[in-house]
Design an enzyme around this catalytic site. Structure first.
Site, short mmCIF file in Angstrom:
data_model
loop_
_atom_site.label_atom_id
_atom_site.label_comp_id
_atom_site.label_asym_id
_atom_site.label_seq_id
_atom_site.Cartn_x
_atom_site.Cartn_y
_atom_site.Cartn_z
N LEU A 267 1.02 -1.15 -0.09
CA LEU A 267 -0.05 -0.21 0.18
C LEU A 267 1.25 1.09 -0.29
O LEU A 267 2.43 1.12 0.76
CB LEU A 267 -0.77 0.21 1.33
CG LEU A 267 -2.07 -0.96 1.07
CD1 LEU A 267 -2.69 -1.34 2.15
CD2 LEU A 267 -3.06 -0.35 0.03
N ASP A 268 0.77 2.49 -0.75
CA ASP A 268 1.36 3.05 -1.03
C ASP A 268 1.30 4.25 0.36
O ASP A 268 0.90 3.66 1.50
CB ASP A 268 1.20 4.07 -1.78
CG ASP A 268 -0.37 4.55 -2.06
OD1 ASP A 268 -0.68 5.53 -1.05
OD2 ASP A 268 -0.70 4.63 -2.77
N PHE A 269 2.25 5.13 -0.02
CA PHE A 269 2.68 5.60 1.81
C PHE A 269 1.12 6.61 1.76
O PHE A 269 1.54 6.41 3.82
CB PHE A 269 4.13 7.25 1.37
CG PHE A 269 4.56 8.06 2.29
CD1 PHE A 269 4.69 7.23 3.33
CD2 PHE A 269 3.47 9.33 2.29
CE1 PHE A 269 5.66 7.95 4.18
CE2 PHE A 269 4.32 9.80 3.48
CZ PHE A 269 4.94 9.08 4.23
#
Length: 264
Positions: free
Chosen positions: A103-105
């Site tokens: 999952l991205d930042f």
């Protein structure tokens, strides 16, 4: 299996850490120091790291957890900019676990982690549905719906991507489902289901229609659900979830064997 992969599959060390240990001369195969990451470990070989024998892990032996990843954390072991990673947040006993996808930042929600890389790869490559709650800064429209139903192919999918991403084009498979949770002239809250996990796929998809993703939260991955797990907390799979996981493994291996026989 390549030496660095063998070590990461069967020990607490990551692939990067395995590379460093090999470089430093701390890895032996059959009592011979080896400094080649790519050497293949053969059946019967004995691999030692810092003098300790690395025993092959049984293929289906697995521990898996659900982690509610908070926004502002990276799914990586280390960050050269000193940002928070999930491994800063996880209890120490899970810090050798690998994540099932990313999952991205700026995204949050369900992240599966396991001590079995083989099973992590099976899950990542599968077509299990991934369900997300999303908020975009535009009203939902017919063009978005059509693209979700029919799929979409973009030669330029850089809008919505990370600035350093090398992925320029992208093909989006038809979504498995979409539900409008609430809508106003300024935003729409949606729940969407997809069966892929490409690099910032949903952010790129909505950016093509001029919409920014304001919030993105994964709430389920196949049969595994976030439910009421608090942000930043972990839980083990339940007995029922482990049963579903082993059924999934059996089915995926059956498909792999069938495909292998078809190619012979």
């Amino acid at each position: 299996m390549r030496l660095n992969k063998y070590i990461s599959h069967n020990s607490k060390y990551s692939r990067r850490e395995a590379d460093r240990l090999i470089e430093d001369g701390k890895v032996k195969i059959n009592n011979q120091i080896v400094k080649d990451f790519g050497i293949e470990v053969q059946k019967g070989d004995k691999v030692f790291v810092k003098g300790h024998l690395i025993k092959p892990k049984p293929k289906h032996e697995v521990t898996m957890i659900v982690f509610n990843k908070p926004k502002g954390s990276l799914v990586t072991k280390k960050d050269d900019r000193g940002r928070t990673t999930i491994y800063h947040l996880l209890p120490g006993k899970f810090r050798h676990f690998v994540s099932v996808g990313r999952l991205d930042f700026a995204s949050e929600g369900l992240l599966l982690l396991t001590d079995n890389v083989y099973i992590a790869e099976l899950l990542m490559k599968s077509k299990l549905p991934r369900v997300y709650n999303i908020k975009i800064d535009k009203p939902f429209n017919d063009d978005m719906l059509k693209a979700m139903q029919e799929g979409l192919e973009l030669d330029d999918a850089t809008a919505g991507a990370h600035e350093k991403s090398e992925i320029k084009s992208m093909k989006f498979a038809p979504f498995l489902g979409v539900k409008i949770r609430s809508q106003s002239p300024k935003y729409t809250k949606l729940q969407v289901a997809i069966n892929e996990g490409k690099n910032r796929e949903l952010r790129r998809f909505f950016a093509h229609f001029g919409a920014n993703v304001l919030d993105l939260k994964r709430v389920s991955y196949g049969p595994f659900e976030l439910n009421n797990l608090p942000t930043g907390k972990t839980r083990y799979l339940s007995k029922k979830e482990y049963e579903m996981l082993h059924e999934f493994i059996k089915e995926e291996e059956r498909k792999l064997n069938a495909n292998s026989k078809a190619k012979e």
